[in-house]
Design an enzyme around this catalytic site. Structure first.
Site, PDB file in Angstrom:
ATOM      1  N   LYS A  11       9.008  -1.364 -34.299  1.00 43.29           N
ATOM      2  CA  LYS A  11       9.850  -2.181 -33.420  1.00 43.29           C
ATOM      3  C   LYS A  11      10.796  -3.110 -34.199  1.00 43.29           C
ATOM      4  CE  LYS A  11       6.514  -2.127 -29.610  1.00 43.29           C
ATOM      5  NZ  LYS A  11       5.854  -2.934 -28.558  1.00 43.29           N
ATOM      6  N   TYR A  51      10.331   2.365 -21.051  1.00 42.32           N
ATOM      7  CA  TYR A  51       9.237   1.506 -20.565  1.00 42.32           C
ATOM      8  C   TYR A  51       9.186   1.440 -19.035  1.00 42.32           C
ATOM      9  CZ  TYR A  51       7.896  -0.289 -25.192  1.00 42.32           C
ATOM     10  OH  TYR A  51       7.416  -0.419 -26.480  1.00 42.32           O
ATOM     11  N   PHE A  59       7.052  -9.210 -17.816  1.00 48.33           N
ATOM     12  CA  PHE A  59       7.675  -9.224 -19.146  1.00 48.33           C
ATOM     13  C   PHE A  59       8.663  -8.076 -19.366  1.00 48.33           C
ATOM     14  CE2 PHE A  59       3.500  -7.130 -19.472  1.00 48.33           C
ATOM     15  CZ  PHE A  59       3.862  -5.871 -19.969  1.00 48.33           C
ATOM     16  N   ARG A  87      -3.898   4.495 -32.383  1.00 50.82           N
ATOM     17  CA  ARG A  87      -4.198   3.243 -31.665  1.00 50.82           C
ATOM     18  C   ARG A  87      -5.167   2.374 -32.486  1.00 50.82           C
ATOM     19  NH1 ARG A  87      -1.883   3.072 -26.852  1.00 50.82           N
ATOM     20  NH2 ARG A  87      -3.254   1.556 -25.861  1.00 50.82           N
ATOM     21  N   THR A  93      -2.993  -4.858 -28.699  1.00 52.41           N
ATOM     22  CA  THR A  93      -1.620  -5.275 -28.349  1.00 52.41           C
ATOM     23  C   THR A  93      -1.344  -6.707 -28.808  1.00 52.41           C
ATOM     24  OG1 THR A  93      -1.725  -3.864 -26.390  1.00 52.41           O
ATOM     25  CG2 THR A  93      -0.015  -5.563 -26.408  1.00 52.41           C
ATOM     26  N   ARG A 104      -1.052  -4.443 -36.511  1.00 54.32           N
ATOM     27  CA  ARG A 104      -0.696  -5.635 -35.736  1.00 54.32           C
ATOM     28  C   ARG A 104      -1.373  -6.899 -36.276  1.00 54.32           C
ATOM     29  NH1 ARG A 104      -0.974  -2.305 -30.107  1.00 54.32           N
ATOM     30  NH2 ARG A 104       1.245  -1.886 -29.851  1.00 54.32           N
ATOM     31  N   ASN A 114       5.260  -7.068 -31.296  1.00 55.11           N
ATOM     32  CA  ASN A 114       4.004  -6.650 -31.928  1.00 55.11           C
ATOM     33  C   ASN A 114       4.151  -5.445 -32.869  1.00 55.11           C
ATOM     34  OD1 ASN A 114       4.403  -4.776 -29.962  1.00 55.11           O
ATOM     35  ND2 ASN A 114       2.393  -4.933 -29.016  1.00 55.11           N
ATOM     36  N   HIS A 117       4.628   0.544 -31.476  1.00 57.42           N
ATOM     37  CA  HIS A 117       4.186   1.146 -30.206  1.00 57.42           C
ATOM     38  C   HIS A 117       3.511   2.468 -30.537  1.00 57.42           C
ATOM     39  CE1 HIS A 117       4.275   2.998 -26.218  1.00 57.42           C
ATOM     40  NE2 HIS A 117       4.712   4.075 -26.847  1.00 57.42           N
ATOM     41  N   GLU A 128       7.077  11.029 -24.323  1.00 56.93           N
ATOM     42  CA  GLU A 128       7.755  10.084 -25.218  1.00 56.93           C
ATOM     43  C   GLU A 128       8.421  10.815 -26.386  1.00 56.93           C
ATOM     44  OE1 GLU A 128       5.036   6.139 -24.236  1.00 56.93           O
ATOM     45  OE2 GLU A 128       4.739   7.126 -26.171  1.00 56.93           O
TER      46      GLU A 128
HETATM   47  P1  CMP Z   1       3.616  -1.360 -26.305  1.00 56.65           P
HETATM   48  O1  CMP Z   1       2.432  -0.671 -26.851  1.00 56.65           O
HETATM   49  O2  CMP Z   1       4.949  -0.982 -26.823  1.00 56.65           O
HETATM   50  O3  CMP Z   1       3.611  -1.147 -24.713  1.00 56.65           O
HETATM   51  C1  CMP Z   1       4.146  -2.084 -23.808  1.00 56.65           C
HETATM   52  C2  CMP Z   1       4.603  -3.333 -24.473  1.00 56.65           C
HETATM   53  O4  CMP Z   1       4.779  -4.442 -23.628  1.00 56.65           O
HETATM   54  C3  CMP Z   1       3.547  -3.794 -25.455  1.00 56.65           C
HETATM   55  O5  CMP Z   1       3.439  -2.926 -26.526  1.00 56.65           O
HETATM   56  C4  CMP Z   1       4.035  -5.188 -25.763  1.00 56.65           C
HETATM   57  O6  CMP Z   1       5.045  -5.193 -26.739  1.00 56.65           O
HETATM   58  C5  CMP Z   1       4.646  -5.596 -24.427  1.00 56.65           C
HETATM   59  N1  CMP Z   1       3.772  -6.550 -23.742  1.00 56.65           N
HETATM   60  C6  CMP Z   1       2.552  -6.337 -23.257  1.00 56.65           C
HETATM   61  N2  CMP Z   1       2.053  -7.454 -22.692  1.00 56.65           N
HETATM   62  C7  CMP Z   1       3.017  -8.399 -22.844  1.00 56.65           C
HETATM   63  C8  CMP Z   1       3.108  -9.766 -22.470  1.00 56.65           C
HETATM   64  N3  CMP Z   1       2.118 -10.378 -21.835  1.00 56.65           N
HETATM   65  N4  CMP Z   1       4.244 -10.419 -22.772  1.00 56.65           N
HETATM   66  C9  CMP Z   1       5.265  -9.797 -23.408  1.00 56.65           C
HETATM   67  N5  CMP Z   1       5.224  -8.484 -23.786  1.00 56.65           N
HETATM   68  C10 CMP Z   1       4.112  -7.811 -23.509  1.00 56.65           C
END
Ligand code: CMP
Length: 140
Positions: A11, A51, A59, A87, A93, A104, A114, A117, A128
């Site tokens: 990212k 997404y 968010f 994962r 996350t 992470r 983070n 993905h 994807e």
């Molecule tokens: P990802 O695995 O890319 O899948 C969805 C993304 O949403 C996740 O990683 C985070 O980057 C984002 N995400 C999930 N929860 C939150 C949150 N509470 N606030 C902001 N971003 C979030």
């Protein structure tokens, strides 16, 4: 378990800090192979399609803006049980909850920013991967 493919994104928070090599080293050390990879910059609309499943989440807007805020590296990873294996390499996350040694835990800045993905299931991985790569780009 047969060889499987998963989809990964490095990212904008990570590309901005020149962490692509460090993240790839962790991926390869885990035994996963990077079988396709490209650096690109998404528009907010393109991030929004990717997404789509999170559209109703509070968010969503912030997530799409962040994903369009700088270059990303899109990847296809291959290996035994690749979806679950990646994962585990990524960690939770929220970096505060991620196990030590995971991508992470070491690199992510927050729950939103983070660093990586990874697909959540083999079916999602297929969708994807095909959003970012054509068959001709998947050379193994
Ligand atoms: P990802 O695995 O890319 O899948 C969805 C993304 O949403 C996740 O990683 C985070 O980057 C984002 N995400 C999930 N929860 C939150 C949150 N509470 N606030 C902001 N971003 C979030």
């Amino acid at each position: 378990m047969a060889v499987q493919r998963t989809f990964s994104i490095i990212k904008p928070d990570a590309t901005k800090r020149d962490l692509t090599g460090a993240i790839n080293a962790k991926i390869e050390a885990s035994g996963l192979r990077i079988v396709a990879q490209k650096r690109l910059r998404l528009t907010e609309a393109q991030a929004g399609v990717f997404y789509e499943v999170h559209r109703e989440r509070p968010f969503y807007g912030e997530l799409c803006a962040f994903m369009a805020s700088g270059p990303i590296v899109a990847q296809v990873l291959e290996g035994e049980n690749a979806v679950a294996a990646y994962r585990k390499v990524m960690g939770a996350t929220d970096p505060a909850e991620a196990e030590a040694g995971t991508i992470r835990a070491e690199f992510a800045e927050s729950k939103g920013e983070n660093s990586v993905h990874g697909s959540d299931a083999p079916e999602t991985a297929e969708v994807e991967i095909s959003y970012f790569f054509s068959g001709l780009e998947l050379v193994g």
